[in-house]
Design a protein around this motif. Sequence first.
Motif, PDB file in Angstrom:
ATOM      1  N   UNK A   4       7.047   0.914   4.895  1.00  0.00           N
ATOM      2  CA  UNK A   4       7.841   1.228   6.094  1.00  0.00           C
ATOM      3  C   UNK A   4       9.327   1.130   5.763  1.00  0.00           C
ATOM      4  N   UNK A   5       9.697   0.133   4.962  1.00  0.00           N
ATOM      5  CA  UNK A   5      11.108  -0.023   4.566  1.00  0.00           C
ATOM      6  C   UNK A   5      11.545   1.168   3.712  1.00  0.00           C
TER       7      UNK A   5
ATOM      8  N   UNK B 132     -11.073  -0.296   0.763  1.00  0.00           N
ATOM      9  CA  UNK B 132     -10.976   0.168  -0.630  1.00  0.00           C
ATOM     10  C   UNK B 132      -9.551   0.616  -0.971  1.00  0.00           C
ATOM     11  N   UNK B 133      -8.630   0.479   0.005  1.00  0.00           N
ATOM     12  CA  UNK B 133      -7.261   0.948  -0.216  1.00  0.00           C
ATOM     13  C   UNK B 133      -6.627   0.181  -1.382  1.00  0.00           C
ATOM     14  N   UNK B 134      -5.931   0.925  -2.275  1.00  0.00           N
ATOM     15  CA  UNK B 134      -5.326   0.274  -3.446  1.00  0.00           C
ATOM     16  C   UNK B 134      -4.230  -0.696  -2.999  1.00  0.00           C
TER      17      UNK B 134
ATOM     18  N   UNK C 186       4.135   9.354  -4.673  1.00  0.00           N
ATOM     19  CA  UNK C 186       4.663   9.995  -5.875  1.00  0.00           C
ATOM     20  C   UNK C 186       5.645   9.066  -6.608  1.00  0.00           C
ATOM     21  N   UNK C 187       6.488   8.344  -5.830  1.00  0.00           N
ATOM     22  CA  UNK C 187       7.417   7.376  -6.449  1.00  0.00           C
ATOM     23  C   UNK C 187       6.611   6.291  -7.169  1.00  0.00           C
ATOM     24  N   UNK C 188       5.554   5.798  -6.496  1.00  0.00           N
ATOM     25  CA  UNK C 188       4.764   4.707  -7.080  1.00  0.00           C
ATOM     26  C   UNK C 188       4.022   5.194  -8.330  1.00  0.00           C
TER      27      UNK C 188
ATOM     28  N   UNK D 189       0.869  -1.181   0.000  1.00  0.00           N
ATOM     29  CA  UNK D 189       0.000   0.000   0.000  1.00  0.00           C
ATOM     30  C   UNK D 189       0.906   1.231   0.000  1.00  0.00           C
ATOM     31  N   UNK D 190       0.352   2.376  -0.378  1.00  0.00           N
ATOM     32  CA  UNK D 190       1.139   3.618  -0.414  1.00  0.00           C
ATOM     33  C   UNK D 190       0.319   4.699   0.281  1.00  0.00           C
ATOM     34  N   UNK D 191       0.845   5.218   1.388  1.00  0.00           N
ATOM     35  CA  UNK D 191       0.093   6.212   2.172  1.00  0.00           C
ATOM     36  C   UNK D 191       0.786   7.566   2.220  1.00  0.00           C
TER      37      UNK D 191
END
Length: 344
Positions: free
Chosen positions: A323-324, A99-101, A67-69, A59-61
């Motif tokens: 997190x990494x 619904x999180x991508x 932006x990187x993704x 996931x990307x939060x």
Amino acid sequence: MKRIAIIGSGVAGLACARRLAADPSLEIIIFDKGRHPGGRLASRDRDQNQFDYGAQYFTARSPEFKSVISKMMEAGAVEIWNGRFGRLTSDGFLAETSQEARYVGVPCMRSLAEALGGDLAKSIDLRQHHRVTSIEKSDRSDGCWDVSGELTRADSTEPFKEKNFDCLVITVPPVQATELWKGQNEKLETSSLSPCIAGMFSFNSPLPIEYDGIRIEDSVLAWAARDSSKPGRPAGERWTLHASPQWSQDNITLNEQEALDALCARFFQLLKIDVVAPSFSRYHRWRYALVTRALETPFLIDKDNEPMLAFCGDYCEGARVEAAFDSGNMLAKELLDTLAGVPR
Ligand SMILES: Cc1cc2nc3c(=O)[nH]c(=O)nc-3n(C[C@H](O)[C@H](O)[C@H](O)COP(=O)(O)OP(=O)(O)OC[C@H]3O[C@@H](n4cnc5c(N)ncnc54)[C@H](O)[C@@H]3O)c2cc1C
């Protein structure tokens, strides 16, 4: 020119290098024992039996990771996995409502690591097949680190040694980091990771299962994914099964066939469908898979050490790819400020 060594080309090591590479006055070398970059973002991709057997999706939060993704999506290295997700409890199936991508690397999870490292190729020296076995202070009076180890190629286990790093960044899981460093850091030792036995199974025809990703509340299995339902994968019916942390811990010494038989049998029993023999199966044993206790700090810098010694990785903030990334990225920002002499 300052020299920085990073041990580990997982997401944390790559994110750290990516940000450090913005300073052209730094020479950056990454050492990793594996064949490919990515670490636990691991995929088997040698033939039609392709599988993601480490991280399943991410996931990307944070705005920065998003932006990187989004750039990687434009480049085709990442897509959203529009699967059907469910949870299997003792009361039966429940559909996941989040619904999180859920993002995946394309054509395999490792592609995310390759994309993170790809545009670094000109500015950093990425050395796969390099297992670091020792880090030591150099004999130089102004203080530096020497890194040594052995090659891990099938045709060579020759020793290597690189000297005089002004800063050393260790991104391997904490138990391995402590073994390598042979020093003590109380904070580092408060984190922990659980093991995971992963099974990969191909079938000759589709299984009658309505979900593609299933979180399982069970003593043996924790997760099942129809790997072939992810975008950009070869056709087929392929399932990755992850054993629960406790079962993995208790059965870490099982041989490959015993572990595969146990996981596959439990899968059919829980799903209550007819047993089908897989046409292909493989396993992978992760000794350090998922963070169970995080440090709750984005990175560590060992202040008692001169020259600089720093640690980052998912274990700083949680069991997630993001997190990494955050840990490596934030450590790099701190190192850039420190090297530039920015007062804090
Ligand atoms: C089974 C499993 C399922 C997961 N599922 C998900 C998920 O669905 N979603 C999610 O977001 N996250 C998931 N994760 C977690 C995610 O994979 C990690 O959070 C993330 O990949 C960790 O990155 P890292 O760079 O901190 O560490 P790592 O990926 O472990 O990188 C460390 C690197 O150090 C290298 N290394 C170790 N020792 C040495 C040495 N002595 N010398 C040289 N190199 C060395 C290793 O080869 C490795 O490349 C999962 C992980 C596993 C194992």
